[in-house]
Design a protein around this motif. Structure first.
Motif, PDB file in Angstrom:
ATOM      1  N   SER A 198      14.898  63.170  51.505  1.00 49.82           N
ATOM      2  CA  SER A 198      14.220  62.166  50.679  1.00 49.82           C
ATOM      3  C   SER A 198      13.775  62.786  49.352  1.00 49.82           C
ATOM      4  O   SER A 198      13.845  62.160  48.305  1.00 49.82           O
ATOM      5  CB  SER A 198      13.021  61.578  51.421  1.00 49.82           C
ATOM      6  N   LYS A 199      13.404  64.076  49.378  1.00 47.12           N
ATOM      7  CA  LYS A 199      13.037  64.740  48.125  1.00 47.12           C
ATOM      8  C   LYS A 199      14.255  64.886  47.218  1.00 47.12           C
ATOM      9  O   LYS A 199      14.173  64.752  46.003  1.00 47.12           O
ATOM     10  CB  LYS A 199      12.453  66.124  48.416  1.00 47.12           C
ATOM     11  N   LEU A 200      15.410  65.182  47.858  1.00 44.16           N
ATOM     12  CA  LEU A 200      16.639  65.319  47.087  1.00 44.16           C
ATOM     13  C   LEU A 200      17.014  63.992  46.446  1.00 44.16           C
ATOM     14  O   LEU A 200      17.485  63.940  45.313  1.00 44.16           O
ATOM     15  CB  LEU A 200      17.788  65.777  47.995  1.00 44.16           C
ATOM     16  N   PHE A 201      16.806  62.926  47.201  1.00 41.91           N
ATOM     17  CA  PHE A 201      17.114  61.606  46.666  1.00 41.91           C
ATOM     18  C   PHE A 201      16.242  61.328  45.446  1.00 41.91           C
ATOM     19  O   PHE A 201      16.706  60.857  44.419  1.00 41.91           O
ATOM     20  CB  PHE A 201      16.887  60.545  47.756  1.00 41.91           C
ATOM     21  N   LYS A 202      14.954  61.730  45.580  1.00 38.29           N
ATOM     22  CA  LYS A 202      14.042  61.554  44.446  1.00 38.29           C
ATOM     23  C   LYS A 202      14.508  62.368  43.246  1.00 38.29           C
ATOM     24  O   LYS A 202      14.452  61.913  42.116  1.00 38.29           O
ATOM     25  CB  LYS A 202      12.627  62.006  44.840  1.00 38.29           C
TER      26      LYS A 202
ATOM     27  N   LYS B 284      10.239  74.671  23.646  1.00 41.03           N
ATOM     28  CA  LYS B 284       9.885  73.528  22.789  1.00 41.03           C
ATOM     29  C   LYS B 284      10.076  72.189  23.490  1.00 41.03           C
ATOM     30  O   LYS B 284       9.678  71.153  22.971  1.00 41.03           O
ATOM     31  CB  LYS B 284      10.742  73.547  21.519  1.00 41.03           C
ATOM     32  N   LEU B 285      10.740  72.206  24.638  1.00 45.52           N
ATOM     33  CA  LEU B 285      10.987  70.949  25.350  1.00 45.52           C
ATOM     34  C   LEU B 285       9.786  70.647  26.231  1.00 45.52           C
ATOM     35  O   LEU B 285       9.535  71.334  27.209  1.00 45.52           O
ATOM     36  CB  LEU B 285      12.262  71.062  26.198  1.00 45.52           C
ATOM     37  N   LYS B 286       9.043  69.622  25.849  1.00 46.90           N
ATOM     38  CA  LYS B 286       7.762  69.371  26.510  1.00 46.90           C
ATOM     39  C   LYS B 286       7.786  68.183  27.468  1.00 46.90           C
ATOM     40  O   LYS B 286       6.751  67.805  27.998  1.00 46.90           O
ATOM     41  CB  LYS B 286       6.679  69.114  25.454  1.00 46.90           C
ATOM     42  N   GLU B 287       8.934  67.540  27.625  1.00 41.48           N
ATOM     43  CA  GLU B 287       8.933  66.329  28.447  1.00 41.48           C
ATOM     44  C   GLU B 287       8.507  66.607  29.882  1.00 41.48           C
ATOM     45  O   GLU B 287       8.675  67.713  30.403  1.00 41.48           O
ATOM     46  CB  GLU B 287      10.314  65.682  28.419  1.00 41.48           C
ATOM     47  N   ARG B 288       7.969  65.579  30.515  1.00 44.72           N
ATOM     48  CA  ARG B 288       7.389  65.769  31.841  1.00 44.72           C
ATOM     49  C   ARG B 288       8.394  65.626  32.973  1.00 44.72           C
ATOM     50  O   ARG B 288       8.515  66.498  33.811  1.00 44.72           O
ATOM     51  CB  ARG B 288       6.254  64.782  32.045  1.00 44.72           C
ATOM     52  N   GLY B 289       9.069  64.500  33.010  1.00 48.06           N
ATOM     53  CA  GLY B 289      10.076  64.322  34.060  1.00 48.06           C
ATOM     54  C   GLY B 289      11.232  65.236  33.733  1.00 48.06           C
ATOM     55  O   GLY B 289      12.125  64.868  32.994  1.00 48.06           O
ATOM     56  N   ARG B 290      11.204  66.468  34.256  1.00 50.62           N
ATOM     57  CA  ARG B 290      12.173  67.435  33.769  1.00 50.62           C
ATOM     58  C   ARG B 290      12.985  68.071  34.882  1.00 50.62           C
ATOM     59  O   ARG B 290      12.516  68.264  35.999  1.00 50.62           O
ATOM     60  CB  ARG B 290      11.489  68.514  32.952  1.00 50.62           C
ATOM     61  N   ILE B 291      14.222  68.368  34.558  1.00 47.83           N
ATOM     62  CA  ILE B 291      15.106  69.096  35.448  1.00 47.83           C
ATOM     63  C   ILE B 291      15.495  70.338  34.664  1.00 47.83           C
ATOM     64  O   ILE B 291      16.244  70.244  33.691  1.00 47.83           O
ATOM     65  CB  ILE B 291      16.378  68.277  35.758  1.00 47.83           C
TER      66      ILE B 291
ATOM     67  N   PHE C  63      17.425  60.684  41.679  1.00 52.99           N
ATOM     68  CA  PHE C  63      16.959  59.488  40.992  1.00 52.99           C
ATOM     69  C   PHE C  63      16.268  59.878  39.688  1.00 52.99           C
ATOM     70  O   PHE C  63      16.539  59.306  38.624  1.00 52.99           O
ATOM     71  CB  PHE C  63      15.983  58.745  41.907  1.00 52.99           C
ATOM     72  N   ASN C  64      15.434  60.906  39.784  1.00 55.98           N
ATOM     73  CA  ASN C  64      14.718  61.412  38.618  1.00 55.98           C
ATOM     74  C   ASN C  64      15.698  61.889  37.540  1.00 55.98           C
ATOM     75  O   ASN C  64      15.490  61.668  36.348  1.00 55.98           O
ATOM     76  CB  ASN C  64      13.809  62.556  39.074  1.00 55.98           C
ATOM     77  N   SER C  65      16.788  62.535  37.976  1.00 53.02           N
ATOM     78  CA  SER C  65      17.788  63.004  37.014  1.00 53.02           C
ATOM     79  C   SER C  65      18.393  61.838  36.268  1.00 53.02           C
ATOM     80  O   SER C  65      18.578  61.889  35.056  1.00 53.02           O
ATOM     81  CB  SER C  65      18.928  63.746  37.711  1.00 53.02           C
ATOM     82  N   PHE C  66      18.700  60.781  37.007  1.00 51.14           N
ATOM     83  CA  PHE C  66      19.279  59.609  36.354  1.00 51.14           C
ATOM     84  C   PHE C  66      18.317  59.060  35.319  1.00 51.14           C
ATOM     85  O   PHE C  66      18.674  58.803  34.178  1.00 51.14           O
ATOM     86  CB  PHE C  66      19.553  58.505  37.381  1.00 51.14           C
TER      87      PHE C  66
ATOM     88  N   PHE D 143      26.502  61.977  43.653  1.00 52.29           N
ATOM     89  CA  PHE D 143      25.592  62.091  42.522  1.00 52.29           C
ATOM     90  C   PHE D 143      26.319  62.567  41.264  1.00 52.29           C
ATOM     91  O   PHE D 143      26.203  61.971  40.207  1.00 52.29           O
ATOM     92  CB  PHE D 143      24.446  63.048  42.860  1.00 52.29           C
ATOM     93  N   TYR D 144      27.102  63.644  41.401  1.00 49.98           N
ATOM     94  CA  TYR D 144      27.771  64.179  40.215  1.00 49.98           C
ATOM     95  C   TYR D 144      28.780  63.178  39.652  1.00 49.98           C
ATOM     96  O   TYR D 144      28.894  63.024  38.439  1.00 49.98           O
ATOM     97  CB  TYR D 144      28.456  65.510  40.531  1.00 49.98           C
TER      98      TYR D 144
END
Ligand code: UDP
Ligand code: MG
Length: 316
Positions: A210-214, A171-178, A217-220, A139-140
């Motif tokens: 599977s959650k880690l994979f998500k 101030k960062l309001k985005e939803r898909g967030r890490i 994926f979400n990070s990408f 991933f990295y």
């Protein structure tokens, strides 16, 4: 003298088995030169995590419990804890005992010496499965090749941020967030402290493979726009290749009368032509992706820049 207050943010989801133990270890490890608020965020636990927290609170005023109506995920829980905390610095730590509480003292020392963000970097945990270990390496490597920002391998959510960083974080309001990537994005003077993760003391890691994979994926998807452009790049590869082959066929077959005796059939030529057209379509998709990625960036609505000091500002 009034002691400075430090906030400790602890997301907790179904941690009833170990949370009291964690709490005692934590309070024992906190240096006495500061006062603390312990912000537990109960992320919709279905066990009695909340009851345990409420009963701990009865004998400790520094505990604050924020409880979600359902499970919203760790990123939401840490965000709630950070933005609602009030200390001069905020430390985020897991409730499962994997983040050594002894490091908090080191974090605070780094903070005292002027770092606005102190990040716990985890060295390899040998108890982890093959997939988790090598998957995170992969991933990295992929992420850092594709994204503009780099992620330090092993950097965790176990970190300290200064109150000024919290203001910008809010101030960062985005939803898909890490959470950790957003904090990285904010900038500021950083320092890294290495630690070896403890084994989880009780309960189960809720991050299954599977959650880690998500999460990966979400990070990408939330941090890079590379996947959007990928089809365009594919088109950029296919077009010149089909052009070269096409031009070669035309010259060899028609202009020179097939000296190499290749006897290229009409359907083969049609095939080459179709590949060429597919290349054009892919490039067009890439063009559309360029606009979509702009829309995506705009929709995230991140601040254009972050001012740390301004000599004409009354705030600092
Ligand atoms: N957590 C949470 N919500 C969730 C999953 C986890 O608040 O939906 C909390 C959990 O209670 C723990 C921390 O996040 O304090 C890390 O979770 P876990 O140990 O499951 O993950 P890992 O150690 O694999 O990162
Ligand atoms: Mg854990």
């Amino acid at each position: 003298m009034v002691k400075q207050k430090i906030s400790i943010v602890i997301p907790a989801y179904n941690e009833s088995a170990g949370i009291a133990h964690f709490y005692h270890g934590l309070t024992a490890a906190l240096p006495s030169k500061y006062s603390y608020e312990l912000v537990f965020v109960n992320d919709g636990s279905s066990d009695d995590t909340l009851d345990i927290l409420e009963s701990l609170k009865k004998s400790d005023d520094s505990i604050r419990v924020i409880s979600f109506s359902r499970n919203f995920g760790k990123e939401a829980a840490t965000t709630a804890g950070i933005t609602r905390s009030r200390g001069s610095a905020v430390i985020i730590i897991d409730a499962d005992g994997q983040h050594p509480v002894g490091l908090i003292n080191d974090f605070l020392k780094e903070w005292e010496s002027g770092n606005k963000v102190v990040i716990g970097v985890r060295s390899a945990n040998h108890n982890e499965g093959f997939i988790k270990r090598y998957g995170s390496k992969l991933f990295y490597a992929m992420f850092n090749a594709m994204a503009h920002e780099t992620l330090v391998p092993g950097s965790t959510d176990f970190r300290l941020i200064d109150a000024s960083v919290r203001v910008e974080f809010a101030k960062l309001k985005e939803r898909g967030r890490i959470t950790r990537a957003l904090i990285d994005w904010l900038g500021y003077k950083k320092s890294y402290v290495e630690f070896t993760a403890n084994a989880r003391e009780h309960g189960e890691a809720s991050y299954t493979n599977s959650k880690l994979f998500k999460l990966a994926f979400n990070s990408f998807v939330s941090l890079t726009t590379f996947p959007l452009y990928a089809s365009g790049y594919l088109g950029l590869i296919i077009i010149p290749l089909s052009l070269i082959v096409g031009v070669f066929v035309i010259i060899e077959q028609f202009a020179m009368g097939d000296p190499m005796q290749l006897k290229i059939t009409g359907s083969a030529m049609l095939g080459i032509f179709i590949v060429f057209l597919v290349g054009i379509i892919l490039i067009c998709q890439g063009l559309i992706a360029m606009y979509i990625s702009r829309i995506y960036e705009e929709a995230k609505d991140r601040p254009l820049y972050i001012v740390e000091h301004d000599t004409h500002s009354s705030e600092k």
